[in-house]
Design an enzyme around this catalytic site. Sequence first.
Site, PDB file in Angstrom:
ATOM      1  N   ASP A 159     -30.587  51.184 -69.133  1.00  0.00           N
ATOM      2  CA  ASP A 159     -29.382  51.323 -68.342  1.00  0.00           C
ATOM      3  C   ASP A 159     -28.873  52.690 -68.386  1.00  0.00           C
ATOM      4  O   ASP A 159     -27.692  52.665 -68.548  1.00  0.00           O
ATOM      5  CB  ASP A 159     -28.296  50.122 -69.121  1.00  0.00           C
ATOM      6  CG  ASP A 159     -27.312  50.104 -67.991  1.00  0.00           C
ATOM      7  OD1 ASP A 159     -27.314  50.434 -66.844  1.00  0.00           O
ATOM      8  OD2 ASP A 159     -25.989  49.522 -68.552  1.00  0.00           O
ATOM      9  N   MET A 160     -29.420  53.627 -68.300  1.00  0.00           N
ATOM     10  CA  MET A 160     -28.949  55.126 -68.214  1.00  0.00           C
ATOM     11  C   MET A 160     -28.895  55.631 -66.824  1.00  0.00           C
ATOM     12  O   MET A 160     -29.347  56.697 -66.331  1.00  0.00           O
ATOM     13  CB  MET A 160     -30.153  55.865 -68.905  1.00  0.00           C
ATOM     14  CG  MET A 160     -30.324  55.882 -70.406  1.00  0.00           C
ATOM     15  SD  MET A 160     -28.479  56.132 -71.357  1.00  0.00           S
ATOM     16  CE  MET A 160     -29.007  55.480 -72.922  1.00  0.00           C
TER      17      MET A 160
END
Length: 776
Positions: A457-458
Site C-alpha cells: 500500500d505504498m
Amino acid sequence: MAITLTALLFLIIAAALGAGGVWLAILGGSWYYVIAALAFLVTSILLFRRRSSALLVYALLVIGTLGWAIWEIRFDWWQLAPRGGVIILLALWLLTPWVRGRLTRADAETASLGAAPLWLAVLVALGVAGYSMTQDPLDLPGQLSREAVTTTPDLGGVPNDDWHFYGRSLYGQRYSPLKQITPDNVGKLQVAWTYQTGDVRRSTDVPETTYQVTPLKVRDTLYICTPHNFVIALDAASGKEKWRFDPQVKDNDDRQHQTCRGVSYYADATVAAGQPCAERVYMPTADARLIALDAANGQVCPAFGDKGTIHLETGMPYNPAGYYYSTSPPVIAAGKIIVGGAVNDNYSIHEQSGVIRAFDINTGALVWNWDSGNPDVTTPLPEGQKYTANSPNSWSISSADEKLGLIYVPLGNQTPDQLGAGRSANVEKFSSSIVALDLNTGQMRWVRQTVHHDLWDMDVPSQPSLVDINTASGPVPALVGPTKQGDIYVLDRRSGEPIIPVEEVPAPGGAIEGDHTSPTQPVSGLTFMPRPLQGKDMWGVTLFDQLACRINFLKLRYEGRYTPPSLQGSLIYPGNFGVFNWGGVAVDPERQVMFGMPTYLAFTSRLVPRADVPAPGAGTKGSEQGLNRNEGAPYAVVMGPFVSPLGLPCQTPPWGYVAGADLRTGKIAWKHRNGTVYDSSPLPLPLKVGVPGLGGPIITAGGVAFLGATVDNYLRAYDVTNGKQLWEGRLPAGGQSTPMSYALGDGRQFVVIVAGGHGSINTKAGDYVIAYTLPK
C-alpha cells in the site's frame, strides 16, 4: 510485612522476566532479560531470608543494566528510561528504612556492604539519566543556505496576497511569497479570528472522518469545505461567514473516508465580472458528484454539467454507493477541470475504476479520460461502455504545468494492496507511480514508478511540487515527489528522468505461493527512509512491555524495507501510514530547499486464508486497520500499527520529525524530533518525544515554515534555515490539515489552519478555522 511483600514482588518480576526472557532468547534475541530474571530471583530469595547481601546483588543488577543499556542505545533518555526506570525505582525502595532497616537488624555486620554499593549504583544511574536528558543522539543539526538561488522564481501566476489552489498555485509548492512574518517576530503571533463551521462529528459517521481542508483565498474571501461537504465562504479580514452551501450528502456505512481536503476556484474570462457564475468554486463530494457554485453567493451554476452537477459514477463498472468518491480538490488547468477519485482499500476485488477524467470547465462536457487499463485511448468513453475495473486510482492531489501542457498525477494501487497475483501488465506498470498526462488530450507523456509490484500500500500519496532547480547544466523544470517509503523523487518534469539519481537496490523475496516480489526496488538519492529495525530498537514504557515488543518483533517476518506480507505476519517498515502522506512537503523556489515532516511508524501485515475469514458482521467489513476482507480474493489481511500491550508504538521514538533538505544537492541539512505527548498520554506533559502526524507544511518567504499535523493539538512555526521551533499556538482540536497564508490590503499577513481532528489517529474532533496575525 514490607520486606515479605517486596520479596514476593521481586519473585513475581523474576518469573515474568524469566518466562519472557527465555522465550526471547529462544527466538534469537537478547539474553539480558534472563540474566535480569536470575538477579531478581536471587534478590528475592535473599530478601525472604532478610540478608543484606540482597542489596549487593541488586546493585550489580543496576550497574549491569546501565552498562547493557548504554551499549545498546548510547545516551538517549527515551530509550534508557524504559530499560532502567522500574529497576531504579525498586532500588530506591530497597534503600528505604522499611526494607533496608529491617535487613540491618537481621544482618547488622553486612548491612553497609550492600547499601553503599547500591547507593553508588543508583547515583551513577541517575547521573547518566541526567546527562542523557541533555543529549539527543538521533538529532541531526545543521543549516540550509539562507541565500536565494534565484531572484525570479516561477510562482505559478497567483497574486502574492492570495492562495488560489490547494498548494497555492498549480505548482503545489505550498510556498507563500509574503515576508511580514519572520523568525524575529513570529513569536508575537496572536489569534486574529476564529470561525466554527457547525459541521461536527456525528454518531453515524465512519471512523475515518477527518477535517483536512486547506482554505483558498481570492481577494477578500476564503473558501473552505467541511467533512460533510458543506462549502463556506468567509470574510478574510474578520472570519465572518458570507454564504454556505449544503450538497445534502447522505451518510453511507460503506464509505471508507469522510473528508474534504479542499475546493477548486476558477475565474471565467468569458463572463463579465459581476455576472452570475463569473467566478466559480467546484466541490467534489463524498457521494461522487462534482458541483459548480457561484463564488459570489454559493448558488449552483446551472450551465455546468447536469444543472450544475457532474455525476462521477458515470462509466464506472460497478455502482455500489460509497465505493467511489472524491476527497481531494480537482485540478483546473487549460480550460479543464480534471478529477481523480478514491476507492475503498481492501473491501473487495470488485472496485471502481481509477480513471482520470477531464471535463470542460464551463460546460462540464467530458473532454478526455485516461484509463490505465486502456491507456492509449483517451477519447471520451462512448455511452454504454465502462472504464477498467479496479485500476490504480489517484485519491490525492495533482499538479499541473500549463506552459509544458502537462498534469502530474500521483497514482495508487489495485485492490487488494497486499496481493499481487494476476495483476495485468498495465497495473504492474502504473501502480505506485507518478504519471504525466497531456493537458489537452490525456495522452501519457511519461511515467515514473516508485515501487515495483507494490504489496505494501505504498501508493504515491502526495501532490508533486513543481519548482525550477539550478543544475550544472542550467535551470531545469523539476518535480519533487514525496513517497510513503520516504524517498523524495526529484525529476525533470519534462521527461520524468531523475535530477537526483535513482538506483535499483536488492529487495527481499519470498512472497506467498502464486505471488512474487520484485528482485529490486528503486531508491532516490534524496531519501528519508529509516534504517532497518533491530531488537534493540523495541520500546516500551517499562522493561516489561519492551520485552513483549522484542518478542513480537522476532515472531514477525522482517527482512528490512519491502518485506512481503505473509501468513505468519510481517513487519512493514515504513508502514502504509507513510514517511510522507497526503500533506507532502513544502518547497522554497527561491532557495530551492524543502521542508517536510517525516514520520516513522511500523505496521504489521498478516494474510488470512479465505476459509479462515469470519463471516461478515460488525467491524469485519474492512478498513485501513484491523481485518480487511478483500472479498473475492484468496486472502484477507489483518493490518495495523505495530504496538505494545499498552497500545504504544513498539519501536523507539522519535516517531516524527521536521526536516530540511537542499533540492540541488539532495542532502538532508537538518532533522529534529517534533511534537509532544501532551494530548496522547494519561498526564498532559509537554514531553518532546517526536510524535507522528498527518497534514502538511507551508513555507513563507520570510524564512518561516508552519506545520500543525501532529497528534498534539498545536500549530508550530519553524526557522526554515535550521529547523528551530520558533512559536507554537494551542489548537482547540486536532490540526490534521495543511495551513495557508495570505495578506490583506493593509499589508497584514495571516496564517490560517483548520482544526477538526482525525478519526484514524484519534485526535480531538472540532470544526474550527483559526487565523493568526501579528499585532497591529
